[in-house]
Design an enzyme around this catalytic site. Sequence first.
Site, PDB file in Angstrom:
ATOM      1  N   PRO A   1     -52.848 -28.715 -10.883  1.00  0.00           N
ATOM      2  CA  PRO A   1     -53.371 -27.503 -11.535  1.00  0.00           C
ATOM      3  C   PRO A   1     -53.887 -27.791 -12.941  1.00  0.00           C
ATOM      4  O   PRO A   1     -54.571 -26.958 -13.531  1.00  0.00           O
ATOM      5  CB  PRO A   1     -52.168 -26.556 -11.561  1.00  0.00           C
ATOM      6  CG  PRO A   1     -50.973 -27.415 -11.385  1.00  0.00           C
ATOM      7  CD  PRO A   1     -51.407 -28.634 -10.636  1.00  0.00           C
TER       8      PRO A   1
ATOM      9  N   ARG B   1     -68.843 -30.979   4.402  1.00  0.00           N
ATOM     10  CA  ARG B   1     -69.973 -30.096   4.684  1.00  0.00           C
ATOM     11  C   ARG B   1     -71.276 -30.601   4.055  1.00  0.00           C
ATOM     12  O   ARG B   1     -72.358 -30.240   4.510  1.00  0.00           O
ATOM     13  CB  ARG B   1     -69.607 -28.742   4.068  1.00  0.00           C
ATOM     14  CG  ARG B   1     -70.133 -27.565   4.770  1.00  0.00           C
ATOM     15  CD  ARG B   1     -69.476 -26.307   4.262  1.00  0.00           C
ATOM     16  NE  ARG B   1     -70.149 -25.177   4.889  1.00  0.00           N
ATOM     17  CZ  ARG B   1     -71.316 -24.728   4.499  1.00  0.00           C
ATOM     18  NH1 ARG B   1     -71.918 -25.273   3.476  1.00  0.00           N
ATOM     19  NH2 ARG B   1     -71.893 -23.729   5.134  1.00  0.00           N
TER      20      ARG B   1
ATOM     21  N   ASP C   1     -76.873 -22.670   0.655  1.00  0.00           N
ATOM     22  CA  ASP C   1     -75.548 -22.084   0.468  1.00  0.00           C
ATOM     23  C   ASP C   1     -75.376 -21.570  -0.949  1.00  0.00           C
ATOM     24  O   ASP C   1     -76.016 -22.061  -1.874  1.00  0.00           O
ATOM     25  CB  ASP C   1     -74.460 -23.162   0.656  1.00  0.00           C
ATOM     26  CG  ASP C   1     -74.068 -23.305   2.110  1.00  0.00           C
ATOM     27  OD1 ASP C   1     -74.312 -22.377   2.881  1.00  0.00           O
ATOM     28  OD2 ASP C   1     -73.517 -24.361   2.442  1.00  0.00           O
TER      29      ASP C   1
END
Length: 283
Positions: A123, A188, A203
Amino acid sequence: MHIDILTLFPEMFTSYTNESILKRAQEAGHLALRWHNVRDYATGKHRVTDEPPYGGGGGMILKPEPIFRAVEAVLQGSGGAGEQGGRGAEEQRSGGAEENVSSLAPYPSLFASRSSPIILMSPQGRPFSQKVAQELAQHERLILICGRYEGVDERVRQHLITDEISIGDYVLTGGELAAMVIVDSVARLLPGVLGAEDAAKTDSFATGLLEGPHYTRPETFRDWSVPEVLRSGHAANIARWRREQALRRTWQRRPELLETADLTEEDKKFLRTLAQEEMERDT
Ligand code: SAH
């Protein structure tokens, strides 16, 4: 692309990566995924991978040795636990040849010069985005390290990794979901992975804009019809409509993206009409 994932829970990945597009990408040889169970690189009778923090406090910290050993094994091409689809052995050999194994020690600044990023899921890392996905997709190989519990021993951060990525400002129980997000979005972008070659180019974020709406059959669902222009067969009008929808949507939802998007004069003119419309509504 080869992606090696170091985790204490390799099975978390199997169902997600064995379906749909990720499955086909692997079958077609665009993507090779391998998991390495960090526990396999721990020593001693109990193969301990985590221990309490020095200085006290709650939670457990992942020990540095098993993680270092796992990365070293992967870089040397001997980390073979859990390769998929039977192509692993060959890939590991070629992976090993590509790395300069003899310069593996000593640890400090050890891997910085290597071409394969060694990325800690964290994080506290740099924020993940489509841009970072595009950057990672340029590499032939990635090594992703998943933390757990309260995180990893700081020496992993100081001496092993070359990058640290966060998927958002929230804290997960482990790095596995974050690694999966990276694998999925990077896959992708690899040539050949999406059926339609151009799909990724329009996209959201790829063009700096959000993508506009899509419709499919039926033409009328309940009382709601597909916009006329999409049924017109007029390619130029459809392209212009889509562009304007993308601009409108970005302007409404994520106006800050417009500051860096690549805009034509026609786009800018359209945005001015949107601003004008809004002013008229407000007065
Ligand atoms: N105590 C740590 C958080 C540990 S969470 C801290 O305050 O920074 C346990 C593990 O989950 C982390 O080591 C990391 O690998 C993963 N993780 C948690 N949140 C994440 C996020 N937003 N992005 C990427 N990885 C994350």
